[in-house]
Design an enzyme around this catalytic site. Sequence first.
Site, short mmCIF file in Angstrom:
data_model
loop_
_atom_site.label_atom_id
_atom_site.label_comp_id
_atom_site.label_asym_id
_atom_site.label_seq_id
_atom_site.Cartn_x
_atom_site.Cartn_y
_atom_site.Cartn_z
N GLY A 172 54.72 33.22 49.03
CA GLY A 172 56.02 32.74 49.46
C GLY A 172 56.49 31.55 48.67
N GLU A 174 48.67 27.57 53.12
CA GLU A 174 47.94 28.00 51.91
C GLU A 174 47.09 26.84 51.44
OE1 GLU A 174 50.23 30.07 48.94
OE2 GLU A 174 51.11 31.40 50.43
N HIS A 195 43.86 32.51 39.40
CA HIS A 195 43.89 32.79 40.84
C HIS A 195 42.49 33.23 41.24
CE1 HIS A 195 45.07 34.10 44.80
NE2 HIS A 195 46.28 33.60 44.59
N ARG A 248 43.04 25.41 44.42
CA ARG A 248 42.82 26.70 43.77
C ARG A 248 41.81 26.62 42.63
NH1 ARG A 248 48.20 30.00 42.58
NH2 ARG A 248 48.14 30.21 44.84
N HIS A 272 46.72 33.41 36.08
CA HIS A 272 47.78 33.58 37.08
C HIS A 272 49.03 32.77 36.77
CE1 HIS A 272 49.41 34.40 41.03
NE2 HIS A 272 49.48 33.12 41.33
N GLU A 286 58.23 29.00 34.58
CA GLU A 286 56.84 28.89 34.14
C GLU A 286 56.70 28.49 32.67
OE1 GLU A 286 54.36 32.19 35.27
OE2 GLU A 286 52.64 31.40 34.18
N ARG A 319 48.43 23.74 39.76
CA ARG A 319 49.62 23.88 40.62
C ARG A 319 49.23 24.13 42.07
NH1 ARG A 319 52.15 28.39 42.42
NH2 ARG A 319 50.90 29.71 41.03
C1 SIN Z 1 49.43 33.68 46.34
O1 SIN Z 1 50.15 34.27 47.13
O2 SIN Z 1 48.24 33.46 46.53
C2 SIN Z 1 50.02 33.21 45.06
C3 SIN Z 1 51.03 32.20 45.32
C4 SIN Z 1 51.08 31.25 44.19
O3 SIN Z 1 50.58 31.55 43.11
O4 SIN Z 1 51.58 30.16 44.39
#
Ligand code: SIN
Length: 509
Positions: free
Chosen positions: A49, A114, A230, A276, A335, A359, A370
């Site tokens: 999102g 998240e 990712h 992340r 990613h 990007e 990020r």
């Molecule tokens: C995700 O939905 O895990 C990716 C979102 C993002 O890369 O910020």
Amino acid sequence: MTKSSFPLLVIGAGLAGLTAALAAAPRRVVVLSTGPLGQDCSSAWAQGGIAAALSQGDEPAFHAADTVAAGAGLVDPEMADILTREGPDAVRALASLGVPFDRDKDHGFAQSLEAAHSRPRVARVKGDQAGHEILRSVIAAVRACPSIEVLERTAVRALVQDTSGRVRGALVEQNGQIQTILADAVILAAGGLGGLYDVTTNPHSLRGEAMALAALAGALIADPEFVQFHPTAIDIGLDPAPLATEALRGDGARLIDAEGQPFMGRHHPLADLAPRDVVARAIHEQRLKGQGAFLDARQAIGDHFPEMFPTVFAACMGAGIDPRLQPIPVATAAHYHMGGVWTDADGRTSLAGLFAAGECASTGVHGANRLASNSLLEAAVFGARAGRAAALEAPADPACAILPTQSAPALPDGVIKDLRGAVGLYAGVTRDRQGLTQLLSLIDGMEGRYGPALPLIAARLVASCALMRKESRGSHSRSDYPQTDAVARRTLTTLSQLLANAPIKVAAE
Ligand code: SIN
């Protein structure tokens, strides 16, 4: 060769490019899309999102603080402030274009959690379909906007400059024909470089072309070594690798090893919701040690999987994995690129006439890592700023003649495959001097044979700057330099500086 002229040229048709074109109205704009509109762009694939402080008790300052913390010392606080302050209005503007955001019981934006966000802050659309739905509404607005013309199935072969160095347009290939499109201002919004890696969640056609075009024209490039991986691409042997959104972990899914044991608690106090880069390194290590990594959503999401995460569900079921009953095998995948063409807060690059957004740009808002779901927000906020600024650009001085321009050479498919394998192996989640040096000599060899193809230029920028950054920070992890330096410094360089082996200028944040 045909020649046409527009006030504004936007290269790229993801969320940043289309937002820039809309923001520039009523100035006439031509937008170049590599495929049919809405395809071949990462924005449309975003699942989780768009992050913004939209709920009671949340504030842009809290969102900015999380953005700064995730970025490992390299976030420019002024940029984080702009992103997070302008974020809520940017999301409301998308809603007013018709984006069907998920709503809570009071008709506010439903907000999910998240990784590395201190509170639920991610506005979702139809579960995990944010990118697709946002692009659908923005494309409808673009199609209805009389000042915007879209050229589909185009490839940009070079930027066109004049004798003053100002960027004046681009060499564009469409249906095998090369044409020159001149403009008072050019906005680069052509995405990142995930496709340079053999395992990526991005369309693999995106191989750093935008950054390379700007670098060949002499633009300042910032932080190219910072590539985000990712942690949870679905490991089913597909290229590109389908994503299992971080929102799954936000909703309680857990990472487990092949024995069914959780492992993230060993790596970070926030465990599965650690930043992340931390989660990506942990998963990379699990897999190197042969202990496996799986995302277990059986308990937390279970039978609700099909309606809550329809995209992930379809990808799993397509590979014979039922995520209601089985853990999902996951791997890290390239990613997002935090580095790119250096810009100020209005998308201005170091070259007159050239702007960049999304990007391919590096405002410094993401630092070395990020924060989740800040990328669609960045595209919306900084795309609009670049569009507004570029629309005000004065025409070039007609006394400055246009310089002759060469198209960048193409690479054979086999060479691209070898390059992707080598970039994945040597410039991946962990790096060291030996691997990066090997990668650079492979790039030298390929460039000697095929010339300065755009993916080679992009790969060189990543590898050279990764070699020169002798520390580990955020997404850049050097096994031979595991320490983090006391002072955080951005990389700022040009391609000619790199080729001349000149010392790279660094700026302390
Ligand atoms: C995700 O939905 O895990 C990716 C979102 C993002 O890369 O910020």
